[in-house]
Design an enzyme around this catalytic site. Structure first.
Site, PDB file in Angstrom:
ATOM      1  N   ASP A  22      59.088  63.033 -44.784  1.00 19.13           N
ATOM      2  CA  ASP A  22      57.704  63.063 -44.299  1.00 19.13           C
ATOM      3  C   ASP A  22      56.883  61.911 -44.880  1.00 19.13           C
ATOM      4  OD1 ASP A  22      55.704  64.087 -42.723  1.00 19.13           O
ATOM      5  OD2 ASP A  22      55.055  65.583 -44.186  1.00 19.13           O
ATOM      6  N   GLY A  23      55.858  61.504 -44.139  1.00 12.91           N
ATOM      7  CA  GLY A  23      54.919  60.511 -44.644  1.00 12.91           C
ATOM      8  C   GLY A  23      54.988  59.147 -43.976  1.00 12.91           C
ATOM      9  N   GLY A  25      53.822  58.256 -41.061  1.00 15.19           N
ATOM     10  CA  GLY A  25      52.536  57.953 -40.431  1.00 15.19           C
ATOM     11  C   GLY A  25      51.501  57.512 -41.448  1.00 15.19           C
ATOM     12  N   TRP A  27      52.105  56.288 -44.403  1.00 21.21           N
ATOM     13  CA  TRP A  27      52.538  54.998 -44.961  1.00 21.21           C
ATOM     14  C   TRP A  27      52.015  53.867 -44.069  1.00 21.21           C
ATOM     15  CZ3 TRP A  27      55.357  50.871 -43.142  1.00 21.21           C
ATOM     16  CH2 TRP A  27      55.841  49.967 -44.088  1.00 21.21           C
ATOM     17  N   ARG A  35      51.642  53.973 -36.333  1.00 13.93           N
ATOM     18  CA  ARG A  35      52.539  55.000 -36.880  1.00 13.93           C
ATOM     19  C   ARG A  35      54.008  54.670 -36.623  1.00 13.93           C
ATOM     20  NH1 ARG A  35      50.650  59.956 -38.247  1.00 13.93           N
ATOM     21  NH2 ARG A  35      52.647  60.857 -37.635  1.00 13.93           N
ATOM     22  N   HIS A  39      57.727  54.766 -38.801  1.00 17.42           N
ATOM     23  CA  HIS A  39      59.016  55.353 -38.441  1.00 17.42           C
ATOM     24  C   HIS A  39      60.123  54.303 -38.548  1.00 17.42           C
ATOM     25  CE1 HIS A  39      56.911  58.915 -37.383  1.00 17.42           C
ATOM     26  NE2 HIS A  39      56.378  58.457 -36.270  1.00 17.42           N
ATOM     27  N   GLU A  69      58.486  71.364 -33.234  1.00 18.14           N
ATOM     28  CA  GLU A  69      57.026  71.203 -33.104  1.00 18.14           C
ATOM     29  C   GLU A  69      56.625  69.744 -32.886  1.00 18.14           C
ATOM     30  OE1 GLU A  69      58.513  73.139 -35.470  1.00 18.14           O
ATOM     31  OE2 GLU A  69      57.926  75.053 -34.568  1.00 18.14           O
ATOM     32  N   TRP A  71      57.664  67.822 -30.742  1.00 18.57           N
ATOM     33  CA  TRP A  71      57.527  67.557 -29.299  1.00 18.57           C
ATOM     34  C   TRP A  71      56.063  67.609 -28.877  1.00 18.57           C
ATOM     35  CZ3 TRP A  71      61.310  65.255 -27.004  1.00 18.57           C
ATOM     36  CH2 TRP A  71      62.647  65.575 -27.279  1.00 18.57           C
ATOM     37  N   LEU A 133      81.070  61.335 -46.669  1.00 17.32           N
ATOM     38  CA  LEU A 133      79.811  62.064 -46.488  1.00 17.32           C
ATOM     39  C   LEU A 133      79.615  62.519 -45.036  1.00 17.32           C
ATOM     40  CD1 LEU A 133      76.870  62.689 -47.757  1.00 17.32           C
ATOM     41  CD2 LEU A 133      76.199  60.571 -46.605  1.00 17.32           C
ATOM     42  N   ARG A 192      61.379  67.138 -50.347  1.00 17.92           N
ATOM     43  CA  ARG A 192      60.362  66.788 -49.354  1.00 17.92           C
ATOM     44  C   ARG A 192      59.560  65.613 -49.882  1.00 17.92           C
ATOM     45  NH1 ARG A 192      56.975  70.127 -45.036  1.00 17.92           N
ATOM     46  NH2 ARG A 192      55.772  68.391 -44.229  1.00 17.92           N
ATOM     47  N   ARG A 198      55.214  72.650 -48.201  1.00 20.70           N
ATOM     48  CA  ARG A 198      55.612  73.605 -47.160  1.00 20.70           C
ATOM     49  C   ARG A 198      56.971  73.212 -46.598  1.00 20.70           C
ATOM     50  NH1 ARG A 198      50.775  71.214 -44.817  1.00 20.70           N
ATOM     51  NH2 ARG A 198      51.345  69.482 -43.467  1.00 20.70           N
TER      52      ARG A 198
HETATM   53  C1  IPE Z   1      58.291  67.846 -40.821  1.00 25.15           C
HETATM   54  O1  IPE Z   1      57.251  66.955 -40.867  1.00 25.15           O
HETATM   55  C2  IPE Z   1      59.247  67.435 -39.741  1.00 25.15           C
HETATM   56  C3  IPE Z   1      60.014  66.245 -40.018  1.00 25.15           C
HETATM   57  C4  IPE Z   1      60.023  65.578 -41.149  1.00 25.15           C
HETATM   58  C5  IPE Z   1      60.864  65.794 -38.951  1.00 25.15           C
HETATM   59  P1  IPE Z   1      55.889  67.201 -40.074  1.00 25.15           P
HETATM   60  O2  IPE Z   1      55.008  66.067 -40.389  1.00 25.15           O
HETATM   61  O3  IPE Z   1      56.166  67.467 -38.645  1.00 25.15           O
HETATM   62  O4  IPE Z   1      55.375  68.547 -40.759  1.00 25.15           O
HETATM   63  P2  IPE Z   1      53.926  69.172 -40.807  1.00 25.15           P
HETATM   64  O5  IPE Z   1      53.387  69.139 -39.398  1.00 25.15           O
HETATM   65  O6  IPE Z   1      53.114  68.335 -41.717  1.00 25.15           O
HETATM   66  O7  IPE Z   1      54.122  70.549 -41.345  1.00 25.15           O
HETATM   67  C1  IPE Z   2      57.762  62.158 -40.689  1.00 32.33           C
HETATM   68  O1  IPE Z   2      56.619  61.366 -40.818  1.00 32.33           O
HETATM   69  C2  IPE Z   2      58.591  61.768 -39.496  1.00 32.33           C
HETATM   70  C3  IPE Z   2      58.519  62.713 -38.392  1.00 32.33           C
HETATM   71  C4  IPE Z   2      57.946  63.877 -38.413  1.00 32.33           C
HETATM   72  C5  IPE Z   2      59.176  62.312 -37.155  1.00 32.33           C
HETATM   73  P1  IPE Z   2      55.259  61.765 -40.108  1.00 32.33           P
HETATM   74  O2  IPE Z   2      55.197  61.078 -38.790  1.00 32.33           O
HETATM   75  O3  IPE Z   2      55.083  63.238 -40.064  1.00 32.33           O
HETATM   76  O4  IPE Z   2      54.229  61.104 -41.115  1.00 32.33           O
HETATM   77  P2  IPE Z   2      52.856  61.716 -41.613  1.00 32.33           P
HETATM   78  O5  IPE Z   2      53.154  63.073 -42.190  1.00 32.33           O
HETATM   79  O6  IPE Z   2      51.951  61.773 -40.454  1.00 32.33           O
HETATM   80  O7  IPE Z   2      52.421  60.755 -42.672  1.00 32.33           O
HETATM   81 MG    MG Z   3      54.251  64.551 -41.353  1.00 30.42          MG
END
Ligand code: IPE
Ligand code: IPE
Ligand code: MG
Length: 250
Positions: A22-23, A25, A27, A35, A39, A69, A71, A133, A192, A198
């Site tokens: 996660d993160g 976006g 970053w 965003r 990725h 979610e 999607w 792996l 995470r 969460r």
């Molecule tokens: C969890 O990240 C899903 C993935 C890393 C693919 P999200 O960014 O979708 O989670 P929430 O919405 O913050 O819970």
């Molecule tokens: C996780 O990064 C990648 C996916 C869920 C696909 P995010 O896109 O959720 O990045 P943030 O949480 O918005 O920083």
């Molecule tokens: Mg996220």
């Protein structure tokens, strides 16, 4: 890095590590970028972490790449992600083969666009012989989706008269989850990135006794050293599985 590696206890390497990547976006936003550039940078982290996981002897690495979610994100971001996934899989396949890494996935594959599906399938086929792996991507995946699917499969067996409802065990349910064919189903360690406390519908059944490490670092910034740090934190934990500490060390 070598110093960090030397601190690892080779007898206590987690067999299955699962990561909520996660993160991306945030970053990108912090750098004034789109965003999607987050990725793209995240794919480089996937390559790094696959390498180090393989090097330290992790047997299975499950990466949460796209949730059920997700999607619901803006269509342009969904499209960009699906394109990136297909593109990156194809580009990385030669290195996966070279490093003896076998690619698998869990999730609702038919929901993915045809192009990404075809590239994924090609990579599954091309790495099927690899014995190192297992890199398991969670794509269009959620824990609830998987548990629901497993329950449906069990219900079909009941309605066909092959089993009675009272015969259903927790092992049978686990055996119908899409993680059943992994080298080890339950992650020892769940990481995470991005700092949120969460589980976001990841591996709900399988993380029952996983050790959890959350880091504030965004996924594109997550390094090999951070991965080793997470394993070191894991190795310092006492996993009691409901027992008392005295029972574990009589
Ligand atoms: C969890 O990240 C899903 C993935 C890393 C693919 P999200 O960014 O979708 O989670 P929430 O919405 O913050 O819970
Ligand atoms: C996780 O990064 C990648 C996916 C869920 C696909 P995010 O896109 O959720 O990045 P943030 O949480 O918005 O920083
Ligand atoms: Mg996220």
């Amino acid at each position: 890095m070598n110093q960090l590696l030397a601190n690892l206890d080779p007898a206590k390497i987690p067999a299955h590590v699962a990561i909520i990547m996660d993160g991306n976006g945030r970053w990108a936003k912090a750098r004034g970028l789109d965003r999607s550039e987050g990725h793209m940078e995240g794919v480089n982290t996937v390559r790094r972490i696959t390498e180090i996981a393989s090097e330290v002897g992790v047997k299975c690495l499950t990466l949460y790449a796209f949730s059920t979610e997700n999607w619901n994100r803006p269509q342009a971001e969904v499209d960009a992600l699906m394109h990136l996934i297909g593109f990156a899989i194809q580009r990385e396949t030669p290195d996966l083969i070279k490093n003896n890494v076998r690619l698998t996935m869990i999730g609702d594959m038919p929901r993915m666009p045809l192009d990404a599906r075809q590239r994924l399938q090609q990579c599954f086929d091309d790495t099927a012989h690899c014995t190192g792996l297992v890199l398991n991507l969670a794509l269009s995946y959620s824990g609830r989706w998987d548990i629901t699917r497993a329950v449906r499969l069990l219900a079909e067996e009941v309605s066909a008269g092959r089993i009675a409802p009272g015969e259903i065990t927790s092992e049978m349910l686990a055996g119908h989850l899409s993680t059943a064919s992994l080298p080890q189903q339950d992650p020892d360690l769940l990481i995470r990135t991005g700092g949120d406390l969460r589980v976001s519908n990841f591996l709900l059944w399988e993380i029952a006794y996983s050790e959890i490490v959350v880091t504030d670092k965004y996924w594109p910034d997550f390094t090999k050293a951070d991965f080793i740090d997470a394993i070191l934190a894991f190795q310092r934990r006492e996993r009691r599985f409901g027992k008392t500490s005295e029972q574990l060390h009589p």
